[in-house]
Design a protein around this motif. Structure first.
Motif, PDB file in Angstrom:
ATOM      1  N   ARG A   1      52.317  96.512  58.007  1.00 33.07           N
ATOM      2  CA  ARG A   1      51.134  95.735  58.377  1.00 33.07           C
ATOM      3  C   ARG A   1      51.466  94.256  58.387  1.00 33.07           C
ATOM      4  NH1 ARG A   1      45.608  96.071  54.873  1.00 33.07           N
ATOM      5  NH2 ARG A   1      44.325  94.657  56.112  1.00 33.07           N
ATOM      6  N   GLN A   2      50.927  93.566  59.366  1.00 29.21           N
ATOM      7  CA  GLN A   2      51.162  92.142  59.494  1.00 29.21           C
ATOM      8  C   GLN A   2      49.846  91.413  59.346  1.00 29.21           C
ATOM      9  OE1 GLN A   2      53.029  91.464  63.227  1.00 29.21           O
ATOM     10  NE2 GLN A   2      54.850  92.643  62.757  1.00 29.21           N
ATOM     11  N   SER A   3      49.946  90.147  59.060  1.00 28.41           N
ATOM     12  CA  SER A   3      48.747  89.332  58.924  1.00 28.41           C
ATOM     13  C   SER A   3      48.167  89.057  60.291  1.00 28.41           C
ATOM     14  CB  SER A   3      49.081  88.008  58.233  1.00 28.41           C
ATOM     15  OG  SER A   3      50.034  87.286  59.004  1.00 28.41           O
ATOM     16  N   PRO A   4      46.823  88.874  60.403  1.00 31.94           N
ATOM     17  CA  PRO A   4      46.237  88.616  61.728  1.00 31.94           C
ATOM     18  C   PRO A   4      46.750  87.350  62.377  1.00 31.94           C
ATOM     19  CG  PRO A   4      44.552  89.188  60.093  1.00 31.94           C
ATOM     20  CD  PRO A   4      45.836  88.981  59.341  1.00 31.94           C
ATOM     21  N   GLY A   5      47.150  86.333  61.581  1.00 32.08           N
ATOM     22  CA  GLY A   5      47.615  85.094  62.179  1.00 32.08           C
ATOM     23  C   GLY A   5      48.950  85.224  62.869  1.00 32.08           C
ATOM     24  N   SER A   6      49.778  86.220  62.413  1.00 31.06           N
ATOM     25  CA  SER A   6      51.095  86.395  63.006  1.00 31.06           C
ATOM     26  C   SER A   6      51.122  87.451  64.092  1.00 31.06           C
ATOM     27  CB  SER A   6      52.102  86.782  61.918  1.00 31.06           C
ATOM     28  OG  SER A   6      51.723  88.009  61.312  1.00 31.06           O
ATOM     29  N   TRP A   7      49.959  87.979  64.471  1.00 27.90           N
ATOM     30  CA  TRP A   7      49.925  89.017  65.484  1.00 27.90           C
ATOM     31  C   TRP A   7      50.170  88.428  66.853  1.00 27.90           C
ATOM     32  CZ3 TRP A   7      46.720  89.808  69.711  1.00 27.90           C
ATOM     33  CH2 TRP A   7      46.820  91.060  70.321  1.00 27.90           C
ATOM     34  N   LYS A   8      51.021  89.092  67.614  1.00 27.51           N
ATOM     35  CA  LYS A   8      51.321  88.680  68.983  1.00 27.51           C
ATOM     36  C   LYS A   8      51.334  89.926  69.854  1.00 27.51           C
ATOM     37  CE  LYS A   8      54.147  84.653  67.813  1.00 27.51           C
ATOM     38  NZ  LYS A   8      55.468  84.023  67.976  1.00 27.51           N
ATOM     39  N   PRO A   9      50.812  89.835  71.067  1.00 31.46           N
ATOM     40  CA  PRO A   9      50.802  91.011  71.947  1.00 31.46           C
ATOM     41  C   PRO A   9      52.213  91.405  72.323  1.00 31.46           C
ATOM     42  CG  PRO A   9      50.119  89.043  73.140  1.00 31.46           C
ATOM     43  CD  PRO A   9      50.213  88.665  71.688  1.00 31.46           C
ATOM     44  N   LYS A  10      52.482  92.712  72.267  1.00 32.40           N
ATOM     45  CA  LYS A  10      53.804  93.207  72.611  1.00 32.40           C
ATOM     46  C   LYS A  10      53.914  93.338  74.116  1.00 32.40           C
ATOM     47  CE  LYS A  10      54.417  95.796  68.325  1.00 32.40           C
ATOM     48  NZ  LYS A  10      54.712  97.117  67.745  1.00 32.40           N
ATOM     49  N   PRO A  11      55.025  92.949  74.693  1.00 34.11           N
ATOM     50  CA  PRO A  11      55.175  93.071  76.149  1.00 34.11           C
ATOM     51  C   PRO A  11      55.235  94.521  76.563  1.00 34.11           C
ATOM     52  CG  PRO A  11      57.239  92.368  75.149  1.00 34.11           C
ATOM     53  CD  PRO A  11      56.200  92.344  74.055  1.00 34.11           C
TER      54      PRO A  11
ATOM     55  N   GLU B   1      40.834  95.722  60.028  1.00 37.28           N
ATOM     56  CA  GLU B   1      40.962  97.166  59.843  1.00 37.28           C
ATOM     57  C   GLU B   1      40.888  97.909  61.164  1.00 37.28           C
ATOM     58  OE1 GLU B   1      37.959  98.316  57.132  1.00 37.28           O
ATOM     59  OE2 GLU B   1      38.949  97.474  55.353  1.00 37.28           O
ATOM     60  N   MET B   2      40.056  97.432  62.078  1.00 38.95           N
ATOM     61  CA  MET B   2      39.992  98.075  63.388  1.00 38.95           C
ATOM     62  C   MET B   2      41.280  97.878  64.172  1.00 38.95           C
ATOM     63  SD  MET B   2      36.105  97.062  64.490  1.00 38.95           S
ATOM     64  CE  MET B   2      36.374  97.661  66.155  1.00 38.95           C
ATOM     65  N   ARG B   3      41.923  96.725  63.991  1.00 35.74           N
ATOM     66  CA  ARG B   3      43.140  96.428  64.755  1.00 35.74           C
ATOM     67  C   ARG B   3      44.365  97.105  64.162  1.00 35.74           C
ATOM     68  NH1 ARG B   3      44.150  90.250  65.724  1.00 35.74           N
ATOM     69  NH2 ARG B   3      42.321  90.592  67.048  1.00 35.74           N
ATOM     70  N   TRP B   4      44.483  97.095  62.836  1.00 32.54           N
ATOM     71  CA  TRP B   4      45.695  97.587  62.189  1.00 32.54           C
ATOM     72  C   TRP B   4      45.494  98.874  61.415  1.00 32.54           C
ATOM     73  CZ3 TRP B   4      49.706  95.031  63.965  1.00 32.54           C
ATOM     74  CH2 TRP B   4      49.531  93.717  64.386  1.00 32.54           C
ATOM     75  N   GLY B   5      44.255  99.343  61.311  1.00 31.60           N
ATOM     76  CA  GLY B   5      43.993 100.550  60.554  1.00 31.60           C
ATOM     77  C   GLY B   5      43.787 100.226  59.084  1.00 31.60           C
ATOM     78  N   PRO B   6      43.515 101.253  58.261  1.00 31.34           N
ATOM     79  CA  PRO B   6      43.328 101.020  56.820  1.00 31.34           C
ATOM     80  C   PRO B   6      44.557 100.419  56.179  1.00 31.34           C
ATOM     81  CG  PRO B   6      42.571 103.208  57.475  1.00 31.34           C
ATOM     82  CD  PRO B   6      43.290 102.639  58.648  1.00 31.34           C
TER      83      PRO B   6
ATOM     84  N   ARG C   1      33.972  86.351  56.473  1.00 28.26           N
ATOM     85  CA  ARG C   1      35.085  87.039  55.819  1.00 28.26           C
ATOM     86  C   ARG C   1      34.975  88.548  55.979  1.00 28.26           C
ATOM     87  NH1 ARG C   1      35.733  83.738  50.041  1.00 28.26           N
ATOM     88  NH2 ARG C   1      36.499  81.770  50.953  1.00 28.26           N
ATOM     89  N   GLU C   2      33.770  89.064  55.837  1.00 29.72           N
ATOM     90  CA  GLU C   2      33.580  90.499  55.990  1.00 29.72           C
ATOM     91  C   GLU C   2      33.863  90.946  57.421  1.00 29.72           C
ATOM     92  OE1 GLU C   2      32.868  94.387  54.936  1.00 29.72           O
ATOM     93  OE2 GLU C   2      33.126  92.612  53.668  1.00 29.72           O
ATOM     94  N   LEU C   3      33.424  90.155  58.384  1.00 23.99           N
ATOM     95  CA  LEU C   3      33.697  90.501  59.784  1.00 23.99           C
ATOM     96  C   LEU C   3      35.190  90.420  60.097  1.00 23.99           C
ATOM     97  CD1 LEU C   3      30.743  88.680  61.591  1.00 23.99           C
ATOM     98  CD2 LEU C   3      30.983  91.114  61.141  1.00 23.99           C
ATOM     99  N   GLU C   4      35.878  89.437  59.531  1.00 27.08           N
ATOM    100  CA  GLU C   4      37.325  89.356  59.733  1.00 27.08           C
ATOM    101  C   GLU C   4      38.031  90.563  59.122  1.00 27.08           C
ATOM    102  OE1 GLU C   4      38.475  85.665  58.036  1.00 27.08           O
ATOM    103  OE2 GLU C   4      37.938  84.477  59.815  1.00 27.08           O
ATOM    104  N   LYS C   5      37.555  91.009  57.974  1.00 28.15           N
ATOM    105  CA  LYS C   5      38.149  92.181  57.339  1.00 28.15           C
ATOM    106  C   LYS C   5      37.932  93.426  58.186  1.00 28.15           C
ATOM    107  CE  LYS C   5      38.018  94.895  53.061  1.00 28.15           C
ATOM    108  NZ  LYS C   5      37.369  95.025  51.733  1.00 28.15           N
ATOM    109  N   GLN C   6      36.733  93.603  58.720  1.00 29.72           N
ATOM    110  CA  GLN C   6      36.472  94.757  59.568  1.00 29.72           C
ATOM    111  C   GLN C   6      37.293  94.704  60.851  1.00 29.72           C
ATOM    112  OE1 GLN C   6      32.261  95.092  60.255  1.00 29.72           O
ATOM    113  NE2 GLN C   6      31.743  95.157  58.066  1.00 29.72           N
TER     114      GLN C   6
END
Length: 259
Positions: A142-152, A129-134, A121-126
């Motif tokens: 901000r979106q949830s990590p499960g709904s993240w999709k790479p933008k074309p 934060e690295m992907r979406w910022g604080p 859980r701690e690693l997922e949180k870090q």
């Protein structure tokens, strides 16, 4: 919980890497005397043997749901493994040195599945934060990590935005010519350097100009095609005579000079 003794014995003595191993003093359940045993920690299972060279373990302690804490005892460097419940047993162990005790306490505290779940859980949180910022850095976007999709990287293509092809392609000499589509001969608009048309679609690269055969070349090509059978026969007969002559010379050279 039922455990297969053969499977446990094989797992305890197999070549899989151990998280920790060494001698500890284990206090008996009925008799309070300490016995020196060889302990091997693999995952959340703590095996103990009578000797280091023993082929089968004497027992195993499943560490799931237990806590490791220091305890006061007449022996030095002692710690205990406690489990919740009134009928649960408390295992009292003693190390041979302060460094060994700290190493075992640290290893046993990290052996449970609950600890691994907290680490994940701690690693997922870090990572989030690295992907979406604080949390307050994006202001509601901000979106949830499960709904993240790479933008074309470029404009999205859809079947509706593709240029329509003509129903019947024009043909030239029996072959379809793609750049005969209406509007293909028009010069591209070079006013903008973005590489896209007015609607934002990327422009295809310009097609090279087609070279149309002249009437004289077409006539000569037709004549060559018409004369191809007779020309082939003549060439075949000419080269046949040449091959026969070379073969005759080779045979005469093998026979040697005539006396």
């Amino acid at each position: 919980m039922k455990l297969n003794e053969r499977s446990l014995a094989f797992y305890a003595t197999c070549d899989s890497p151990a998280d920790n191993a060494g001698f500890l003093y284990k206090r008996g359940e009925r008799h309070t005397a300490y016995h020196r045993r060889w302990f091997v920690l693999k995952g959340n299972m703590l095996f103990y043997f009578e000797e280091r060279e023993s082929r089968e373990p004497v027992g195993v302690i499943v560490l799931e749901g237990g806590t490791v804490e220091l305890c006061d005892s007449a022996e030095e460097f002692t710690f205990a493994i406690r489990f919740g419940g009134t009928k649960s047993r408390t295992y009292v162990l003693a190390a041979e040195s302060q460094a060994a005790m700290e190493s075992w306490v640290k290893s046993l505290s990290r052996a449970s599945f609950d600890y691994m779940r907290l680490v994940v859980r701690e690693l997922e949180k870090q990572l989030e934060e690295m992907r979406w910022g604080p949390a307050g850095g994006c202001g509601g976007c901000r979106q949830s990590p499960g709904s993240w999709k790479p933008k074309p990287s470029g404009p999205e293509w859809s079947p509706e935005r593709l240029p329509a092809l003509p129903a019947v392609l024009p043909k030239e000499n029996g072959c379809a010519v793609w750049n005969n589509v209406p509007g293909a001969d028009q010069l591209p608009n070079t006013s903008s350097c973005s590489g896209h048309d007015g609607e934002g679609n990327p422009r295809p690269p310009p097609l090279p100009p087609r070279r149309r055969a002249a009437s004289s070349e077409a006539g000569s090509a037709g004549a060559a095609v018409a004369e191809s059978p007779s020309t082939f026969c003549q060439l075949h007969e000419q080269y046949g005579r040449e091959v026969a002559r070379l073969q005759q010379d080779w045979l005469e050279r093998r026979r040697g000079p005539r006396l």
